[in-house]
Design a protein around this motif. Sequence first.
Motif, PDB file in Angstrom:
ATOM      1  N   ALA A  53      -9.252   1.870  16.325  1.00  0.00           N
ATOM      2  CA  ALA A  53     -10.148   1.183  17.257  1.00  0.00           C
ATOM      3  C   ALA A  53     -10.050   1.763  18.665  1.00  0.00           C
ATOM      4  O   ALA A  53     -11.071   1.991  19.328  1.00  0.00           O
ATOM      5  N   VAL A  54      -8.831   2.044  19.126  1.00  0.00           N
ATOM      6  CA  VAL A  54      -8.652   2.569  20.478  1.00  0.00           C
ATOM      7  C   VAL A  54      -9.256   3.967  20.595  1.00  0.00           C
ATOM      8  O   VAL A  54      -9.872   4.298  21.615  1.00  0.00           O
ATOM      9  N   ILE A  92      -6.520  18.383  29.419  1.00  0.00           N
ATOM     10  CA  ILE A  92      -5.336  17.628  29.870  1.00  0.00           C
ATOM     11  C   ILE A  92      -5.727  16.197  30.227  1.00  0.00           C
ATOM     12  O   ILE A  92      -5.030  15.241  29.853  1.00  0.00           O
ATOM     13  N   ALA A  93      -6.838  16.035  30.925  1.00  0.00           N
ATOM     14  CA  ALA A  93      -7.288  14.691  31.306  1.00  0.00           C
ATOM     15  C   ALA A  93      -7.538  13.838  30.067  1.00  0.00           C
ATOM     16  O   ALA A  93      -7.123  12.670  30.013  1.00  0.00           O
ATOM     17  N   TYR A  94      -8.191  14.411  29.071  1.00  0.00           N
ATOM     18  CA  TYR A  94      -8.467  13.660  27.845  1.00  0.00           C
ATOM     19  C   TYR A  94      -7.166  13.311  27.122  1.00  0.00           C
ATOM     20  O   TYR A  94      -7.004  12.185  26.632  1.00  0.00           O
ATOM     21  N   ALA A  95      -6.230  14.243  27.084  1.00  0.00           N
ATOM     22  CA  ALA A  95      -4.942  13.979  26.434  1.00  0.00           C
ATOM     23  C   ALA A  95      -4.194  12.854  27.145  1.00  0.00           C
ATOM     24  O   ALA A  95      -3.598  11.986  26.496  1.00  0.00           O
ATOM     25  N   VAL A  96      -4.228  12.848  28.465  1.00  0.00           N
ATOM     26  CA  VAL A  96      -3.553  11.795  29.235  1.00  0.00           C
ATOM     27  C   VAL A  96      -4.220  10.445  28.975  1.00  0.00           C
ATOM     28  O   VAL A  96      -3.542   9.442  28.712  1.00  0.00           O
ATOM     29  N   VAL A  97      -5.543  10.407  29.032  1.00  0.00           N
ATOM     30  CA  VAL A  97      -6.274   9.158  28.797  1.00  0.00           C
ATOM     31  C   VAL A  97      -5.971   8.632  27.393  1.00  0.00           C
ATOM     32  O   VAL A  97      -5.674   7.443  27.217  1.00  0.00           O
ATOM     33  N   MET A  98      -6.039   9.494  26.403  1.00  0.00           N
ATOM     34  CA  MET A  98      -5.776   9.066  25.023  1.00  0.00           C
ATOM     35  C   MET A  98      -4.317   8.648  24.841  1.00  0.00           C
ATOM     36  O   MET A  98      -4.036   7.633  24.197  1.00  0.00           O
TER      37      MET A  98
END
Length: 98
Positions: free
Chosen positions: A26-27, A58-64
Amino acid sequence: MASEKEKQDMAWKAIGGLVGLVTAWAVKKILGFAWEKATGKKPPADHDSLEIGLGEAIAYAVVMGVGMQVAQIVMTRTARKRYDAWRAMKEAAREIAS
């Protein structure tokens, strides 16, 4: 033969695992949708691709990573509280019945 405590622990492990799987699914969907709305682009599917900028990857990895961890903590604690309350209620009913 497994004791009552061991049975409860196994039940919690099964419930906790299921909660973890559903939460992760879900997340990932929710954060992917939010990423697309915020950036106007689909979430990076392949972080190793050179077509995706390093900053974006990197931004996407941090957010996820942060989003997943926070959701797992909240959902696991909530599920554990509900499971413990249900178990206590079940034990109280058993004591009343005997």
